[in-house]
Design an enzyme around this catalytic site. Structure first.
Site, mmCIF file in Angstrom:
data_model
loop_
_atom_site.group_PDB
_atom_site.id
_atom_site.type_symbol
_atom_site.label_atom_id
_atom_site.label_comp_id
_atom_site.label_asym_id
_atom_site.label_seq_id
_atom_site.Cartn_x
_atom_site.Cartn_y
_atom_site.Cartn_z
ATOM 1 N N CYS A 1 0.822 -1.214 0.000
ATOM 2 C CA CYS A 1 0.000 0.000 0.000
ATOM 3 C C CYS A 1 0.856 1.264 0.000
ATOM 4 C CB CYS A 1 -0.955 0.004 1.186
ATOM 5 S SG CYS A 1 -0.131 -0.173 2.784
ATOM 6 N N GLY B 1 -6.693 -9.845 4.579
ATOM 7 C CA GLY B 1 -5.240 -9.899 4.655
ATOM 8 C C GLY B 1 -4.734 -9.551 6.041
#
Length: 416
Positions: free
Chosen positions: A51, A191
């Site tokens: 990310c 996740g």
């Protein structure tokens, strides 16, 4: 001569709208590695996509690796170089060595010292290994980074304070809702980040938690740990109006939450506010959702202030961690210096085995046709000795007096 090179697009320079454009989804990563490995002069490669960063690690002998990697990144994502050039970081050789260790130890993370990045780096390494895009140098580099990260964790207190993206996500939601235990939370994805969010929310006594994921079995695993409800990804739109807090982190390549869906949810809620946090790259929530009244939409970039408020304890350990990295890198550089010698020795031994096998085959044939074993074995030993020592003897004779002492240091070992 080949070198280690790294191209990075990370949170330090690139905003979320740029990072999501160059992110690699898991289903496309193997092909991306294969394409990169197929470029002339790229001996080995690893791709890390999280990310907060996209990084390409290569062992290359291209004259301009930065140009090659930048063109590759632009081409594979179908974007122009002008779009990404201002946000590119490039490292090679010693700088690359320091950078990969900074990444592995969390010193280069948005959250200083966060441990999740090490797991992500290991996943990238294993993905490259499965794709057969590694060589000895890149293998050694990453094993070095992993062992350095372990030493930093062991010898410093950098990971003690509970500061992570998941932790800060929950802290940010507390700025909107004073009492989290009374809120309904929808977590989208299954996740590590979502599991950590569920863990922190559970500690805040949140009793009404829904986990939505494409693979419902993965959602169920997290739900079982924290007494939550699990649903499939296609079902979340039917319950989204119930959620006071929505945190999303999937691997979807396009947004899964649009403005229309949230407008409909707000009507059902009679415009009761919703806190929404998108920690996915690419983003899961359309930016236009943030334009709606009663919606508090944040992205991963908005976590920086929360992180800074909680980072003080770790900052003190940063210098100690950097000292460890410097010392560990000295050991790696020493290995790097002797690497050509290892390759030379391997080549020499391979050649020696070829000579031995050829002479041995000849001697075996002679023994079959003659009973003079002793003379054949003596002849074999003499020929093998002469052939093995011919080239080294020739090179020693041509060596200058200044360098002869280096050769003399090796000669006594032959007697052993």
């Amino acid at each position: 001569m080949s070198q280690i090179a790294i191209l990075s697009v990370n949170h330090q320079l690139a905003p979320v709208e740029v990072r999501e454009k160059v992110a690699f989804t898991p289903d496309k990563l193997t092909q991306a590695l294969s394409d990169l490995h197929g470029i002339y002069g790229i001996y080995a490669c690893i791709i890390l996509s999280t990310c907060n960063r996209v990084e390409i690690y290569v062992n290359s002998d291209n004259e301009n690796p930065k140009e090659v990697l930048s063109n590759y990144l632009a081409k594979i994502h179908n974007i122009t170089r002008d779009r990404i050039n201002p946000y590119l970081n490039y490292f090679e050789d010693n700088e690359a060595l320091t950078h990969v260790c900074n990444v592995a130890t969390g010193l280069d993370s948005l959250v200083l010292g966060e441990p999740q990045i090490l797991g992500q780096l290991k996943n990238a390494y294993h993905m490259a290994k499965e794709a057969k895009t590694l060589n000895k140098l890149l293998e050694k580099l990453f094993q070095h980074a992993f062992s350095t990260a372990k030493k930093v964790r062991t010898d410093t207190q950098i990971g003690v304070s509970p500061v992570s993206i998941a932790y800060c996500s929950v802290k940010l939601s507390e700025k909107i809702f004073e009492c989290l235990s009374e809120q309904t939370v929808l977590l989208i994805g299954a996740g590590e980040m979502i599991e950590l969010c569920a863990q922190y929310l559970n500690k805040k006594k949140v009793s009404n938690m829904i986990i939505a994921n494409r693979t419902i079995e993965n959602a169920q695993k997290i739900a079982n740990l924290y007494q939550a409800q699990s649903i499939g990804l296609k079902q979340f739109s039917s319950v989204i109006h119930k959620a006071d807090i929505i945190i999303s982190s999937t691997a979807a390549s396009v947004p899964i939450i649009g403005k229309g869906l949230i407008e409909s949810a707000l009507k059902k809620r009679k415009h009761k506010p919703i806190f929404m946090l998108d920690i996915a790259i690419p983003r899961d929530i359309e930016p236009e959702v943030g334009q709606l009244d009663d919606i508090y939409l944040y992205t991963i970039d908005d976590l920086e202030q929360v992180i800074n408020d909680n980072i003080g304890n770790r900052e003190k350990e940063k210098n100690l961690a950097q000292e460890i990295i410097i010392k560990q890198n000295q050991v790696f550089n020493q290995w790097l210096k002797v690497l050509p010698n290892e390759q030379l020795v391997r080549s020499y031994r391979s050649n020696a085995n070829l000579i031995k096998n050829k002479l041995l085959e000849k001697a075996i044939k002679q023994i079959k046709h003659s009973g003079d074993y002793e003379n054949i074995i003596r002849k074999f030993a003499d020929q093998l000795t002469n052939k093995l020592l011919h080239l080294p003897s020739k090179n020693i004779k041509q060596t200058s007096t200044d360098n002869l002492s280096q050769c003399e240091g090796c000669i006594p070992n032959i007697k052993k």
